[in-house]
Design a protein around this motif. Structure first.
Motif: not given
Length: 77
Positions: A1-28
């Motif tokens: 769970m925490f590894a997935h959270l870190r992935s989500l944090q990394r994607v957000v840090a790159t500027g991905a918004s919550s409605n972007s495909p990149a965000f959803h690839e790690v969010y789900h």
């Protein structure tokens, strides 16, 4: 769970918004991991199982109810 959270944090840090495909690839996957954790804790502490069907859902990850991912799947991408 925490590894997935870190992935989500990394994607957000790159500027991905919550409605972007990149965000959803790690969010789900993160969301699915959170629910798996909740199920495990509930089973351990209460002995009362949780299932996606109990909420009227198909899967824990939420992709089946996600407007953005549903659109991407319908468009072949």
């Amino acid at each position: 769970m925490f590894a997935h959270l870190r992935s989500l944090q990394r994607v957000v840090a790159t500027g991905a918004s919550s409605n972007s495909p990149a965000f959803h690839e790690v969010y789900h996957p993160y969301r699915a991991a959170v629910w798996a954790y909740r199920v495990a804790v509930r089973d351990e502490l209460e002995g009362l199982p949780l299932s996606p069907a109990g909420f009227g859902w198909g899967e824990w990850d939420g992709k089946d109810r996600c407007a953005l991912c549903g659109e991407a799947g319908a468009g072949g991408g």
